[in-house]
Design a protein around this motif. Structure first.
Motif: not given
Length: 446
Positions: A346-349, A368-372, A377-379, A384-387
């Motif tokens: 997952v990218p970081v802004a 996965i989004q909930e876990r991040f 503490d990142q939405s 943007d999730i790259y498998i």
């Protein structure tokens, strides 16, 4: 002279926002990279609130009530989500002036607890010359005063040393990335004389032996073997004057030793085994390194650790999932086949660095989004999730059950010998392109 921490500018705003929202104190982790010359902090992550704190919307009023186990568990979870080169390099606390005196003692305790927890999980040992200082950042929520100190985690009696905390824009916007895909085929025989086949313990023992092979491997960077002390970018054009996020990738191939050196004497032993564990597949590995004249040794070490960590972490996640869903007794199950979780990025802004995580085949993007959000503490946007890997099924050919004891022992011996022959001379190769990943966890038992 104390250490200097160069810190991503956005972290300053993040910490400032936390100081106004959460009273009387909030703790969290500092994520980044250590190097001989300087250290880099590219993320700060608050400690997630417990369920009861969420429900009642309250937080403890005294620093003494900090839950050390909760914070160390968070650190362990976060460390799984970090690619090679990144680590939890410190702890922060933002507190009101009344709690400032107790905060430093709490930070010191947390620094050592977190490091002890992370060290326990590792299958690799730190190098002698490695930086062992960890940051303790204390911020006053009223005055916004920042105090950064370090402790040497290799010395339990270490006292605090002052450190510089300097913000810098686009700190990791053009860090270097090393990519490889490693083909793994690990066979772990379980002795018939062993009274108890604890799957988790035996797997860890097998991974320990395999990790030593990775440590001794030869790494080809863009097709070349480079001297440890040369600069990673030597002979390459360095990206300059670009504050936009851009990544310079290096294609790495990993070659394991075909055999031990002539000075080592090798012997083979045939032992009767009642079961075996097979770890087989292709794993996507990645490491990031700062762009301040990094040495080849730093880059290769970061990638080696990612190779070892990603396989070890997946096994841990599988065992935890089995215990949660099927009970502790499943740690000693009979003939089974499991697919280890896939790796994703997952990218970081504002950064060229991507964070990592793992998903089972039936997990939805929402989980996965909930876990991040909870862990980092990142939405994260679903798109943007790259498998990085695709799972394919693998056929299992277990030893048949309708043999007498003599035949069974003979077949087991032959199978082991064949496996040993097959595993000798294995070359672990890598490719920069996204590679379809076949990953299975096989367990054979009589």
């Amino acid at each position: 002279m104390g250490r200097t921490y160069f810190v991503e500018e956005a972290i300053g705003q993040y910490l400032s926002d936390l100081s106004t929202k959460l009273k009387p104190y909030v703790t969290g982790l500092l994520i980044g990279q250590c190097s001989p010359q300087r250290d880099y902090v590219i993320r700060a992550v608050r400690t997630p609130p417990k369920e009861e704190e969420k429900e009642d919307n309250i937080s403890p009023s005294k620093v003494a009530s900090i839950d050390e186990e909760w914070i160390t568990t968070h650190a362990s979870q976060v460390s799984r989500m970090l690619p090679g080169g990144l680590l939890v390099l410190g702890v922060f606390i933002i507190a009101t002036p009344e709690l400032s005196k107790d905060s430093q003692n709490a930070l010191r305790k947390l620094i050592f607890s977190v490091e002890k927890s992370l060290t326990k999980r590792r299958l690799w040992k730190p190098a002698e010359e490695e930086v062992s200082d960890r940051a303790a950042l204390q911020i006053c929520s009223a005055t916004k005063k920042v105090v950064c100190r370090t402790y040497d985690v290799q010395d339990p009696k270490s006292s605090a040393k002052p450190a510089d905390w300097k913000y810098q824009s686009a700190l990791s916007a053009s860090w270097l990335a090393l990519d490889c895909t490693v083909n793994v085929n690990i066979h772990i025989p379980l002795l018939a004389t062993s009274p108890n086949h604890d799957l988790e313990k035996n797997t860890k023992n097998g991974l320990n032996r395999w990790s030593k092979q990775i440590e001794d491997s030869v790494f080809l960077i863009n097709g070349q073997v480079k001297d440890d002390d040369t600069e990673l970018l030597e002979g390459q054009k360095k990206l300059r004057g670009n504050t936009q996020s851009s990544t310079q990738f290096s294609d790495v191939k990993v070659l394991t030793q075909l055999s031990q050196g002539s000075s080592h004497r090798s012997t083979a032993t045939v032992q009767v085994c009642s079961a075996s564990i097979n770890l087989k597949g292709a794993v996507k590995c990645r490491a990031y390194i700062h762009n301040n004249k990094p040495k080849v040794k730093e880059a290769v070490q970061a990638l080696k650790r990612d190779i070892i960590n990603t396989l070890s972490d997946r096994c841990e996640i599988l065992f935890e999932d089995l215990i949660i869903n099927e009970g502790p007794h499943k740690k000693n199950f009979e003939r089974e086949y499991h697919v280890l979780p896939q790796r994703l990025f997952v990218p970081v802004a504002g950064s060229s660095v991507m964070l990592s995580d793992y998903k089972f085949g039936d997990e939805a993007a929402g989980e996965i989004q909930e876990r991040f959000v909870e862990m980092l503490d990142q939405s994260v946007q679903a798109e943007d999730i790259y498998i990085a890997e695709q799972v394919n099924t693998v056929n299992i050919c277990p030893v048949t059950d309708n043999m007498d004891d003599t035949q069974q022992k003979q077949v087991t011996k032959t199978t082991l010998l064949l496996k040993l022959q097959q595993n000798m001379g294995v070359v672990i190769a890598a490719a920069v392109a996204v590679f379809a990943s076949i990953f299975s966890f096989n367990y054979f038992s009589d």
